[in-house]
Design a protein around this motif. Structure first.
Motif, mmCIF file in Angstrom:
data_model
loop_
_atom_site.group_PDB
_atom_site.id
_atom_site.type_symbol
_atom_site.label_atom_id
_atom_site.label_comp_id
_atom_site.label_asym_id
_atom_site.label_seq_id
_atom_site.Cartn_x
_atom_site.Cartn_y
_atom_site.Cartn_z
ATOM 1 N N SER A 68 0.837 -1.200 0.000
ATOM 2 C CA SER A 68 0.000 0.000 0.000
ATOM 3 C C SER A 68 0.870 1.248 0.000
ATOM 4 N N THR A 69 0.262 2.397 -0.330
ATOM 5 C CA THR A 69 1.032 3.624 -0.493
ATOM 6 C C THR A 69 1.579 4.174 0.812
ATOM 7 N N ASP A 70 1.102 3.669 1.957
ATOM 8 C CA ASP A 70 1.624 4.149 3.243
ATOM 9 C C ASP A 70 2.501 3.118 3.939
ATOM 10 N N THR A 71 2.766 1.997 3.293
ATOM 11 C CA THR A 71 3.586 0.941 3.897
ATOM 12 C C THR A 71 5.033 1.398 4.060
ATOM 13 N N VAL A 72 5.605 1.122 5.226
ATOM 14 C CA VAL A 72 7.019 1.396 5.475
ATOM 15 C C VAL A 72 7.784 0.084 5.282
ATOM 16 N N ILE A 73 8.896 0.156 4.560
ATOM 17 C CA ILE A 73 9.655 -1.035 4.194
ATOM 18 C C ILE A 73 10.980 -1.036 4.952
ATOM 19 N N TYR A 74 11.277 -2.137 5.610
ATOM 20 C CA TYR A 74 12.528 -2.295 6.343
ATOM 21 C C TYR A 74 13.269 -3.500 5.763
ATOM 22 N N VAL A 75 14.554 -3.323 5.488
ATOM 23 C CA VAL A 75 15.342 -4.421 4.950
ATOM 24 C C VAL A 75 16.685 -4.456 5.660
ATOM 25 N N CYS A 76 17.104 -5.650 6.038
ATOM 26 C CA CYS A 76 18.399 -5.844 6.678
ATOM 27 C C CYS A 76 19.002 -7.132 6.153
ATOM 28 N N GLY A 77 20.247 -7.063 5.738
ATOM 29 C CA GLY A 77 20.904 -8.247 5.205
ATOM 30 C C GLY A 77 22.089 -7.871 4.344
ATOM 31 N N PRO A 78 22.479 -8.742 3.432
ATOM 32 C CA PRO A 78 23.623 -8.461 2.564
ATOM 33 C C PRO A 78 23.369 -7.242 1.682
ATOM 34 N N THR A 79 24.444 -6.613 1.253
ATOM 35 C CA THR A 79 24.342 -5.417 0.412
ATOM 36 C C THR A 79 23.544 -5.679 -0.853
ATOM 37 N N ARG A 80 23.709 -6.852 -1.430
ATOM 38 C CA ARG A 80 23.003 -7.171 -2.677
ATOM 39 C C ARG A 80 21.489 -7.142 -2.473
ATOM 40 N N LEU A 81 21.006 -7.657 -1.351
ATOM 41 C CA LEU A 81 19.572 -7.639 -1.064
ATOM 42 C C LEU A 81 19.083 -6.214 -0.855
ATOM 43 N N ILE A 82 19.841 -5.436 -0.088
ATOM 44 C CA ILE A 82 19.449 -4.055 0.181
ATOM 45 C C ILE A 82 19.397 -3.250 -1.114
ATOM 46 N N ASP A 83 20.414 -3.397 -1.951
ATOM 47 C CA ASP A 83 20.432 -2.674 -3.218
ATOM 48 C C ASP A 83 19.239 -3.049 -4.090
ATOM 49 N N SER A 84 18.900 -4.325 -4.106
ATOM 50 C CA SER A 84 17.763 -4.781 -4.908
ATOM 51 C C SER A 84 16.470 -4.136 -4.435
ATOM 52 N N VAL A 85 16.266 -4.093 -3.105
ATOM 53 C CA VAL A 85 15.046 -3.499 -2.560
ATOM 54 C C VAL A 85 15.004 -2.003 -2.850
ATOM 55 N N ARG A 86 16.104 -1.292 -2.645
ATOM 56 C CA ARG A 86 16.123 0.162 -2.845
ATOM 57 C C ARG A 86 15.931 0.514 -4.321
ATOM 58 N N GLN A 87 16.607 -0.196 -5.211
ATOM 59 C CA GLN A 87 16.482 0.094 -6.631
ATOM 60 C C GLN A 87 15.080 -0.203 -7.134
ATOM 61 N N THR A 88 14.511 -1.321 -6.687
ATOM 62 C CA THR A 88 13.145 -1.664 -7.096
ATOM 63 C C THR A 88 12.148 -0.639 -6.584
ATOM 64 N N ALA A 89 12.330 -0.206 -5.340
ATOM 65 C CA ALA A 89 11.423 0.790 -4.771
ATOM 66 C C ALA A 89 11.470 2.083 -5.584
ATOM 67 N N ARG A 90 12.649 2.521 -5.978
ATOM 68 C CA ARG A 90 12.764 3.753 -6.772
ATOM 69 C C ARG A 90 12.095 3.589 -8.134
ATOM 70 N N GLN A 91 12.272 2.420 -8.744
ATOM 71 C CA GLN A 91 11.631 2.175 -10.039
ATOM 72 C C GLN A 91 10.109 2.209 -9.938
ATOM 73 N N LEU A 92 9.574 1.848 -8.781
ATOM 74 C CA LEU A 92 8.125 1.842 -8.559
ATOM 75 C C LEU A 92 7.619 3.169 -8.019
ATOM 76 N N GLY A 93 8.518 4.124 -7.852
ATOM 77 C CA GLY A 93 8.105 5.431 -7.367
ATOM 78 C C GLY A 93 7.895 5.508 -5.878
#
Length: 428
Positions: A391-416
């Motif tokens: 949902s548009t108000d969901t807060v996303i938390y990620v912790c783990g290897p750099t590759r996982l974090i980068d994937s989540v951050r890049q995907t989030a930016r692509q989705l706006g």
């Protein structure tokens, strides 16, 4: 709670009692929507194949239920596919009550217990009998390779629903094998007593702590409990906080490492951390594993928090990779206690390598999903599919290897998704 389970179990009479007792509203949502395709995940499959016994209920022609204990070597209840399980039926007292019941009613219910872990899995299904004349190849798959008990037939069960039970009233019990394993582990953790020299406490922080408990979570992850050395209360902390602890390296150098506190709510007078042993790292985790024993004292500063959890009622998506589960676990506990909606997605190599899997499955079974990259049937986290449904108000938390974090951050930016809605902490 799975809809398949609710639609089988919540009959009109059950619904009436739920209404009388005030729980109907809470369970009503479990029945909404179409019944999903039931599939045993890698976690359920691993749990099933670890059992050496279970309880099975059948229904007689007169309508009476009959519950029977079935036992054998660990793994005798086999996974045939994600919707089918089966076992070899060994010769017993020759009453044949369960087998006879199945001729009139194919429905069965199984209860699988893990007493040490305080877990129980309920399974509903439809069973059929197989024998050597009708299906010799299938029966051969069900026969244990290292068990000499005479097999009379096989029972194959098509799973129609399953559900994890509350652990509240499960009394921990241990088999002889489990007790022996615990004793062997305790012997490995026994401190070496030096009668000529008692080392001074490590570190120069203002908070004196003593190692009061050590537990092996996986072959490479060890959990440590830390309490105030003088029995006093500990400074409070919130989910996401970490504790920086002193470590003596093999060359005598004193260094420090920061480890996330894995729980917030259970015991306010105990800090808990979990440490992954990294053989090819910088030596800090090896020195901690080899040097920290029961009774060791350390001086630290109060916990700090650079990965805080939001304090409002917005929903959360929690994503953990490997040892990155440590702060995420504390977040899940806090959100559950608040009544805040959340999902937890935990990825790793295999269940046996991942800390807290059973505990998370037991406590948050309907809000957790696990992914195993090196299991027999690998499952992988689809970050894009996960975030696109948030949902548009969901807060996303990620912790783990750099590759996982980068994937989540890049995907989030692509989705706006705004950067401030994606919080992260890196664990190598």
């Amino acid at each position: 709670m799975a809809r398949a389970f609710a639609k089988i179990s919540f009959t009109p009479n059950v619904q009436a009692v739920q209404t009388e007792m005030g729980s109907r509203t809470a369970y009503r949502t479990a029945e909404l929507g179409d019944t999903e395709t039931v599939a045993l995940s890698e976690f359920e499959q691993a749990f099933i194949t670890e059992r050496d016994s279970f309880y099975q209920a059948t229904v007689s022609q007169s309508g009476w239920p009959y519950v029977q204990h079935r036992g054998g070597p660990a793994g005798f209840l086999k996974i045939l596919d994600e919707q089918t399980i089966g076992y070899a039926d060994f010769s017993g007292n020759r009453q044949y009550i369960s087998v006879g019941n199945l001729r009139g009613d194919e429905r069965v219910s199984l209860l699988l217990m893990d007493y040490p872990g305080r877990q129980r899995l309920k399974i509903w299904g439809r069973a059929r009998v197989v024998n050597e004349l009708s299906e010799p190849e299938l029966l051969a798959k069900l026969e244990p390779t290292d068990f000499r008990g005479p097999v009379e037939r096989g029972i194959v069960i098509r799973v129609e629903a399953f559900d994890w039970n509350c652990p509240k009233y499960i009394t921990p019990r241990y088999s002889q094998r489990e007790v022996e394993a615990l004793l062997a582990q305790a012997r490995q953790l026994e401190p070496v007593v030096n009668t000529t020299h008692v080392p001074a406490a490590l570190g120069n922080g203002m908070l004196p702590l003593t190692i009061s408990g050590i537990r092996q979570l996986t072959p490479r992850i060890r959990a440590y409990e830390l309490r105030h050395a003088d029995g006093e209360s500990l400074p409070p902390h919130q989910a996401g906080a970490h504790l920086r602890v002193p470590i003596t390296l093999p060359d005598g150098t004193l260094t420090s490492r920061a480890y996330s506190l894995t729980t917030v709510l259970n015991d306010p007078d105990c800090y808990r951390i979990a440490v992954l042993r990294v053989e090819d790292g910088d030596g800090g985790s090896l020195a901690l594993h080899d040097g920290w024993q029961m009774g060791v004292r350390i001086n630290v500063e109060a916990p700090e928090n650079y990965f805080p959890l939001h304090d409002d009622d917005r929903p959360a998506v929690l994503i953990a990779g490997g040892i990155g589960i440590t702060p995420i676990k504390a977040m899940a506990e806090t959100l559950a206690a608040r009544g805040t909606a959340f999902q937890l997605h935990y990825t790793g190599r295999a269940p046996q390598d991942m800390a807290f899997v059973k505990d998370l499955q037991r406590r948050f079974s309907h809000r957790c999903r696990f992914y195993f990259s090196q299991a027999q049937n690998p499952t992988r986290l689809d970050v894009s599919a996960l975030l696109v449904n948030a949902s548009t108000d969901t807060v996303i938390y990620v912790c783990g290897p750099t590759r996982l974090i980068d994937s989540v951050r890049q995907t989030a930016r692509q989705l706006g998704i705004a950067d401030e809605r994606v919080q992260f902490e890196s664990f190598i």
